[in-house]
Design a protein around this motif. Structure first.
Motif, mmCIF file in Angstrom:
data_model
loop_
_atom_site.group_PDB
_atom_site.id
_atom_site.type_symbol
_atom_site.label_atom_id
_atom_site.label_comp_id
_atom_site.label_asym_id
_atom_site.label_seq_id
_atom_site.Cartn_x
_atom_site.Cartn_y
_atom_site.Cartn_z
ATOM 1 N N GLU A 1 4.116 -0.196 3.809
ATOM 2 C CA GLU A 1 2.733 -0.305 4.285
ATOM 3 C C GLU A 1 2.588 -1.506 5.224
ATOM 4 O O GLU A 1 1.746 -2.383 5.041
ATOM 5 C CB GLU A 1 1.773 -0.402 3.098
ATOM 6 C CG GLU A 1 1.643 0.875 2.294
ATOM 7 C CD GLU A 1 1.007 2.011 3.090
ATOM 8 O OE1 GLU A 1 0.344 1.730 4.115
ATOM 9 O OE2 GLU A 1 1.175 3.192 2.690
ATOM 10 N N CYS B 1 -8.804 -0.594 5.537
ATOM 11 C CA CYS B 1 -8.437 -0.884 4.149
ATOM 12 C C CYS B 1 -9.343 -1.934 3.534
ATOM 13 O O CYS B 1 -9.302 -2.168 2.331
ATOM 14 C CB CYS B 1 -6.984 -1.341 4.061
ATOM 15 S SG CYS B 1 -6.695 -3.028 4.641
ATOM 16 N N ASN C 1 4.812 10.631 0.664
ATOM 17 C CA ASN C 1 4.168 9.854 1.714
ATOM 18 C C ASN C 1 4.890 10.072 3.041
ATOM 19 O O ASN C 1 6.120 10.199 3.057
ATOM 20 C CB ASN C 1 4.205 8.377 1.293
ATOM 21 C CG ASN C 1 3.755 7.429 2.375
ATOM 22 O OD1 ASN C 1 4.543 7.072 3.231
ATOM 23 N ND2 ASN C 1 2.512 7.019 2.328
ATOM 24 N N GLY D 1 2.549 2.640 9.885
ATOM 25 C CA GLY D 1 3.392 2.279 8.752
ATOM 26 C C GLY D 1 4.848 2.316 9.143
ATOM 27 O O GLY D 1 5.205 2.635 10.284
ATOM 28 N N GLY E 1 -1.636 7.855 3.170
ATOM 29 C CA GLY E 1 -2.040 6.879 2.171
ATOM 30 C C GLY E 1 -1.021 6.728 1.058
ATOM 31 O O GLY E 1 0.165 7.035 1.215
ATOM 32 N N GLN E 2 -1.478 6.269 -0.092
ATOM 33 C CA GLN E 2 -0.596 5.995 -1.223
ATOM 34 C C GLN E 2 -0.448 7.253 -2.073
ATOM 35 O O GLN E 2 -1.428 7.856 -2.497
ATOM 36 C CB GLN E 2 -1.169 4.854 -2.063
ATOM 37 C CG GLN E 2 -1.292 3.553 -1.290
ATOM 38 C CD GLN E 2 -2.000 2.475 -2.091
ATOM 39 O OE1 GLN E 2 -1.966 2.470 -3.310
ATOM 40 N NE2 GLN E 2 -2.641 1.555 -1.391
ATOM 41 N N GLU F 1 -2.584 -2.435 11.569
ATOM 42 C CA GLU F 1 -3.203 -1.155 11.909
ATOM 43 C C GLU F 1 -4.482 -1.329 12.735
ATOM 44 O O GLU F 1 -4.812 -0.461 13.556
ATOM 45 C CB GLU F 1 -3.514 -0.368 10.635
ATOM 46 C CG GLU F 1 -4.035 1.027 10.896
ATOM 47 C CD GLU F 1 -4.205 1.824 9.622
ATOM 48 O OE1 GLU F 1 -5.356 2.159 9.282
ATOM 49 O OE2 GLU F 1 -3.179 2.105 8.966
ATOM 50 N N ASN G 1 5.027 2.418 -2.590
ATOM 51 C CA ASN G 1 4.178 1.886 -1.521
ATOM 52 C C ASN G 1 4.935 1.014 -0.523
ATOM 53 O O ASN G 1 4.301 0.410 0.353
ATOM 54 C CB ASN G 1 3.026 1.074 -2.116
ATOM 55 C CG ASN G 1 1.991 1.950 -2.786
ATOM 56 O OD1 ASN G 1 1.890 3.139 -2.489
ATOM 57 N ND2 ASN G 1 1.240 1.384 -3.707
ATOM 58 N N HIS H 1 -0.671 -2.618 6.909
ATOM 59 C CA HIS H 1 -1.639 -3.438 6.196
ATOM 60 C C HIS H 1 -1.062 -4.807 5.853
ATOM 61 O O HIS H 1 -1.432 -5.432 4.853
ATOM 62 C CB HIS H 1 -2.145 -2.688 4.963
ATOM 63 C CG HIS H 1 -2.829 -1.414 5.334
ATOM 64 N ND1 HIS H 1 -4.006 -1.382 6.045
ATOM 65 C CD2 HIS H 1 -2.448 -0.116 5.170
ATOM 66 C CE1 HIS H 1 -4.349 -0.124 6.273
ATOM 67 N NE2 HIS H 1 -3.413 0.664 5.764
#
Length: 415
Positions: free
Chosen positions: A240, A255, A190, A221, A152-153, A262, A237, A243
């Motif tokens: 990503e 999300c 990350n 990702g 994740g973030q 994804e 970020n 997303h």
């Protein structure tokens, strides 16, 4: 972009020397100067700094037929130990490395993908680290730091897991929680940044300075490097890609959006695709994600027609999504990593290569390559160890900021 200072340039030069030693192995000062493009005098000064802190050592002294003997230098693996940790929704994988980033011991703990409490995840991380430390026969006082990748973030500058959608985590101060348990300095980041750094140092980054490293697993990702620099974005970020939009008003993504990459290429996306093809397929009865992916790989090897169709559809989705990445960034090299990639690459990559010309602008096609990573071991753990090595150098006053966040802080030693 802020103007670089002489200190910035000196730090980048240190990084170049260190990176060259990882790539070349034991080298003379002259060889390092030739490889990095730095002057011999600059290399000599930086080597002296590394030697004074015990980061480098004189490996051999060699004599030629004429002139003075010359020294061959390498990274001193016994300067200390570093732990790199890959935390995913279904497992924690920890590896102890020496300072030359050679693996010494490994530990792995399975996580219940339906359990998401902070205490449960932290306990799994600690147990995996303890297992790796025991396997490597490492004394805790020799550990220079622990690098932990969180899904994740993540904000590395604050040590915070900002948002982990699969666990419903928000602003968890994961670094502090781990330092309280371990009593060792911790750096968090990350996994996309970690796989990109490991690829830059130990994979295709040795032959190209711009690449996309696509990670396929529970989540999806892309780690991105452009002209030798890791792309982070304003809030860490960047990458990503999972997303971004693949299908307008498509499948529900975890999300909250519809039609994300994804939702088609993550493990749950593969399960949904197979349910569309054959809702009663036995692979769908696997209770855990890794069991499902292993069943898919076994079925593909056996020629299962439903799973062959699943691979075809998945390659179609992957080619389209990669086409968007290539068109946006004009990146010449795409590398696949992650446990889903490792299991399914032999069926996905040939089909993706065949279809990519339908999705990539003609000007970006020449020289475009798609390969599975050849970085050894767990690329996320290796990348986190490399980040932690950079942090350690910073604590020595030998910062190498080519990949660590701009809002950088030194690792603090727990009280």
């Amino acid at each position: 972009m802020p103007r670089q200072t002489s200190r910035d340039l000196r730090n980048e030069s240190r990084f170049e020397v260190l990176h060259a030693l990882f790539e070349l192995g034991p080298s003379t000062r002259q060889e390092l100067a030739k490889h990095t493009g730095l002057s011999t005098a600059t290399v000599a000064t930086l080597v002296a700094e590394f030697l004074s802190e015990g980061v480098l050592r004189i490996a051999t002294v060699e004599r030629s037929t004429v002139g003075r003997p010359y020294e061959r230098l390498d990274i001193d693996p016994d300067r200390g130990r570093i732990v790199g940790v890959d935390v995913a929704e279904t497992y924690v994988d920890a590896t102890v490395f020496d300072v030359a980033l050679g693996p010494l011991g490994h530990g792995e703990v399975a996580l219940d993908e339906h359990e998401n409490s902070q205490a449960y995840v932290v306990d799994g991380i600690v147990r995996a680290i303890e297992s790796a430390v025991e396997a490597s026969k490492t004394g805790r006082d020799s550990i220079l730091g622990v690098g932990v990748s969180m899904p994740g973030q993540v904000r590395p500058d604050a040590g915070v897991s900002v948002f982990a959608p699969n666990w419903d985590w928000h602003d968890v101060r994961i670094e502090e929680l781990l330092e309280e348990r371990l009593g060792i300095a911790v750096y968090v980041d990350n996994p996309l940044k970690a796989v990109a750094l490991s690829e830059m140092w130990f994979g295709v980054g040795r032959t190209t300075d711009s690449m996309v490293v696509v990670n396929l697993g529970t989540g999806v990702g892309a780690g991105i490097a452009v002209e030798g620099s890791l792309l982070r974005g304003a809030a860490n970020n960047a990458g990503e890609w999972g997303h971004t939009l693949l299908q307008l008003d498509g499948r529900q993504c975890r999300c909250g959006r519809l039609g994300c990459v994804e939702a088609y290429l993550g493990v749950h996306g593969l399960e949904m695709s197979l349910a569309e093809i054959d809702p009663k397929h036995p692979a769908l009865r696997q209770p855990l994600q890794r069991g499902f992916v292993d069943a898919v790989a076994d079925g593909l090897a056996a020629g299962d027609p439903a799973l062959t169709e699943l691979a075809r559809r998945t390659a179609h989705y992957l080619a389209a999504a990669l086409g968007d990445l290539v068109n946006l960034l004009n990146i010449p090299t795409v590398t696949l990593t992650g446990w889903t990639s490792a299991a399914l690459a032999e069926w996905l990559i040939p089909a993706v290569r065949d279809e990519l010309p339908d999705h990539v602008l003609p000007g970006s096609l020449p020289g475009l390559t798609v390969e599975v990573t050849y970085v050894p071991g767990n690329a996320v753990a290796l990348g986190m160890a490399a980040f932690t090595l950079e942090q350690f150098l910073g604590r020595l006053g030998l910062a190498s900021p080519a990949s660590t966040p701009n809002a950088r802080r030194r690792l603090r030693s727990p009280a």
